[in-house]
Design a protein around this motif. Structure first.
Motif, PDB file in Angstrom:
ATOM      1  N   ASP A 241       4.150  16.662  -0.383  1.00 34.52           N
ATOM      2  CA  ASP A 241       3.029  16.661  -1.323  1.00 34.52           C
ATOM      3  C   ASP A 241       2.109  15.473  -1.035  1.00 34.52           C
ATOM      4  O   ASP A 241       2.422  14.326  -1.362  1.00 34.52           O
ATOM      5  N   MET A 243      -0.682  14.711  -2.361  1.00 28.09           N
ATOM      6  CA  MET A 243      -1.277  14.089  -3.555  1.00 28.09           C
ATOM      7  C   MET A 243      -0.349  13.025  -4.131  1.00 28.09           C
ATOM      8  O   MET A 243      -0.792  11.934  -4.490  1.00 28.09           O
ATOM      9  N   VAL A 244       0.940  13.366  -4.228  1.00 26.17           N
ATOM     10  CA  VAL A 244       1.894  12.391  -4.771  1.00 26.17           C
ATOM     11  C   VAL A 244       1.969  11.180  -3.848  1.00 26.17           C
ATOM     12  O   VAL A 244       2.011  10.029  -4.307  1.00 26.17           O
ATOM     13  N   ALA A 247      -1.065   9.110  -4.446  1.00 25.98           N
ATOM     14  CA  ALA A 247      -0.978   8.461  -5.761  1.00 25.98           C
ATOM     15  C   ALA A 247      -0.071   7.234  -5.698  1.00 25.98           C
ATOM     16  O   ALA A 247      -0.421   6.158  -6.196  1.00 25.98           O
ATOM     17  N   LYS A 248       1.077   7.395  -5.044  1.00 27.18           N
ATOM     18  CA  LYS A 248       1.995   6.253  -4.892  1.00 27.18           C
ATOM     19  C   LYS A 248       1.309   5.123  -4.133  1.00 27.18           C
ATOM     20  O   LYS A 248       1.419   3.951  -4.487  1.00 27.18           O
ATOM     21  N   ILE A 250      -1.980   4.438  -3.692  1.00 28.78           N
ATOM     22  CA  ILE A 250      -3.077   3.787  -4.444  1.00 28.78           C
ATOM     23  C   ILE A 250      -2.496   2.887  -5.531  1.00 28.78           C
ATOM     24  O   ILE A 250      -2.937   1.759  -5.741  1.00 28.78           O
ATOM     25  N   SER A 251      -1.466   3.396  -6.191  1.00 29.26           N
ATOM     26  CA  SER A 251      -0.845   2.634  -7.273  1.00 29.26           C
ATOM     27  C   SER A 251      -0.198   1.355  -6.734  1.00 29.26           C
ATOM     28  O   SER A 251      -0.450   0.251  -7.242  1.00 29.26           O
ATOM     29  N   ALA A 268     -10.109   2.335  -4.293  1.00 30.57           N
ATOM     30  CA  ALA A 268      -9.975   3.684  -3.728  1.00 30.57           C
ATOM     31  C   ALA A 268     -11.010   4.534  -4.458  1.00 30.57           C
ATOM     32  O   ALA A 268     -10.742   5.127  -5.486  1.00 30.57           O
ATOM     33  N   LEU A 271     -11.671  10.269  -3.096  1.00 31.77           N
ATOM     34  CA  LEU A 271     -10.444  11.017  -2.774  1.00 31.77           C
ATOM     35  C   LEU A 271     -10.803  12.489  -2.651  1.00 31.77           C
ATOM     36  O   LEU A 271     -11.466  13.058  -3.523  1.00 31.77           O
TER      37      LEU A 271
END
Lengths: 418, 418
Positions: A241, A243-244, A247-248, A250-251, A268, A271
């Protein structure tokens, strides 16, 4: 200075800002003045006339930077250059760049009116381009003065409508055949004033920012390629995935930046997910990272960490990683030898000040690599810029002009008429 | 059964699949057969002819579901209904829906050829619509049979070209004035076979999936509204960065789902950022969450957790949160009373099987709320579906038909000819 005089002067800089904004005003009350456009040509010609009326000798260089020159009475060969850029972003404001040119112009005009010609030659410059809004190329004006561009820099560069850079330049009256860029070696100091484009001065209730550094910038596009799959039928542990994974990344990268160094800024901002459908696991996600800091060592070390984290997260999820670095500009340290003197002069006028780092790029960062350079900020209302909502109150516009007068006086007149 | 007979039968179901795919074949070797389109009308008419040739009495209901009926010799009033859907997604494959209709049809034809008429009436159904690919409305076929739709359900619904649902239905030969949906009360059991649309059977090397549950689905669009700001001039601690907020949420919600329950599936498939520019802090990010699980309690409790986490993360960053739930379908438990019997029959043929949960939606989930319902899967090559690359090997196509024969035999013939 009496109350009435202050008012007259305040009106003067406000009127100049409003006047220049009429060249390229848009329906939405913004300003669009792109390099070599009709609006841009008219604005430069109108400024040339203003400079002429103020007793300056005017000329354009080969790319369209406009100069208004006051010859120095004693050391005429070296030049104190002051100004900013005339171009805007699309649907920009009245202040970014424009205020800098007008404040320099007004400061010089007042100095000459009050003290006569300077010891050293002063040139007010209206730099032809800084933003890179029409063509994918920034600092065309300043980088031609510093000899950083050549004819090959604009090979194969066109605007969004397919007009080649060289054709646009030629058509605007700057013959491409005559283009022979060469670094100017007569510049002793460059002085720029600009709106802050942030809200640090406003939040700290300061009139003037004395800029010590302009941040270095690195920009990356990170592409994560996993596997598009049915959101209902693909077990979590069999997904790739993207997207996940994004997300990880960027976080985590944001948390690391915050803890690594105060002032380190990462964004960021963009996207793009594919196929970008609610019931399909994202097979590909690209996002950008904009990273800025004024200390090259910290900036470089954070960027190494970025790659490390991205490799780790993408490996964990069996996702393919591609990292493209498309901007890499080193931080610039500006000349701070005047700051102590300026602080005293500013305080003696009852203005407030602070030292600060510029998070945005400016022509001063190009000049700062070649010549001693001073950059001064005035507040931006709510920190807004690149928008028709750009605004700075009359009070600050005028305070900026006064500080420019002091600075230029020190550089071009000191030891002379003082 | 001899080798040669197996080959002949294998070719039979393959030939039917290829034949039906010719109605709506696209240039890219996919199939597009949207509700009430010319291709759809031709496919239903051609299927009607096939049913007729197999000795079935054929009829359409008021919305265009096509039935092929074999009257029961003893208990003719109750109906064993079997079939799947004729419509496809845009640029879909040859198997999703179509294989189910054809396997039901072939199973019934063979049973009648071998055993004569059943005790209970069997109807093969080609459901007019399941996907919702032309109009924003799913399960039009099955939900009309179960009485879940009314005329108001299609008020103000149009396709992407602006053609109203009612006009399309009328033009296809199903007069809107005659539309009077009513739940069928004569259905004793619904049996559907479908490709898995996932790769669980393939990875577990199983021929047949006996579906115990169809997951419940909740879909949300989450909008985070922060503040667009300059990436260079806005300090990290003064940002309201909607992208970072979304990244934290997607990352945390995924981890929570994985640890909460094996089989719980969540997908953030779509993300739209504004202004989506590399050097601007994202002012707004919307993303979708697709959440599926077969146990309503766990599904509901996870969804409560989602809201809790979103509120916590958005509050921390002073970001405005908006949550829109646009899909809310409860899980469905299918009839498992046949499973033990079917397992033995499957094993006696040397086929392998497993019980499983369907992560995708099917007509069986609509019927399962009203009548005892059986759903069977066969493998999908690489788990691919909704794509021209959908593929299932001949071997599995035929095994599916054989298991359908056993199931329908048990339901419609048992105690009769057996």
């Amino acid at each position: 200075m009496s109350e009435s005089t202050t008012n007259v002067q305040t009106i003067e800089i406000r009127e100049l800002v409003e006047w220049l904004s009429t060249f390229g005003t848009t329906n939405e009350r913004g300003v669009t003045r792109l390099l070599y456009s009709t609006e841009w040509i008219k604005a430069q010609q109108a400024l040339k006339q203003k400079m002429h009326e103020a007793g300056m000798a005017t000329y354009f260089d080969g790319v369209g930077n406009l100069y208004g020159r006051i010859e120095g009475s004693i050391q005429g060969d070296t030049v104190i250059l002051t100004g900013s850029h005339i171009d805007t972003v699309k649907q920009g404001g009245k202040y970014d760049g424009a205020y800098g040119i007008l404040a320099s112009f007004l400061a010089v005009r007042r100095l000459v009116e009050k003290y006569g010609p300077p010891i050293k030659t002063i040139e007010v410059v209206s730099l032809c381009e800084e933003e890179g809004s029409r063509f994918p190329l920034t600092f065309w004006g300043s980088k031609n003065i510093t000899g950083e561009f050549s004819i090959t820099s604009i090979d194969n560069i066109s605007d969004n409508e397919g007009i080649p850079f060289k054709k646009a330049m030629n058509d605007a009256g700057y013959p491409i055949d005559a283009y022979s860029p060469k670094k100017r070696n007569d510049i002793e100091h460059f002085v720029e004033i600009h709106i802050e484009q942030g809200s640090i001065l406003e939040k700290n209730l300061k009139d003037i920012g004395l800029v010590t550094h302009i941040v270095g910038q690195k920009r990356y596009t990170i592409t994560l390629t996993g596997e598009s799959n049915h959101a209902g039928t693909t077990p979590m542990d069999e997904r790739k995935d993207a997207m996940v994974c994004a997300a990880k990344a960027i976080s985590q990268l944001t948390s690391i930046a915050i803890s690594l160094a105060p002032g380190l800024r990462i964004t960021a901002g963009q996207l793009i997910a594919k196929p970008n459908v609610p019931n399909v696991v994202a097979g590909e996600v690209s996002f950008t990272l904009d990273i800025r800091y004024h200390d090259k060592k910290v900036l470089d070390s954070y960027c190494e960490k970025v790659i490390e984290v991205l490799e780790c997260i993408s490996n964990e999820s069996d996702i393919q990683l591609s990292v493209e670095k498309w901007t890499d500009i080193d931080p610039v340290t500006l000349d701070q030898s005047l700051h102590e003197l300026m602080k005293k002069k500013i305080e003696s006028k009852g203005f407030s000040h602070m030292q600060m780092v510029s998070g945005a790029g400016h022509d001063a960062q190009v000049f700062g690599r070649h010549y001693p350079t001073t950059l001064i900020f005035i507040p931006s209302c709510n920190g807004i810029s690149h928008s028709p909502l750009e605004f700075t109150e009359d009070e600050y516009l005028e305070k900026g002009v006064k500080v420019m007068m002091d600075t230029l006086y020190h550089l071009a007149y000191k030891g002379g008429i003082a």
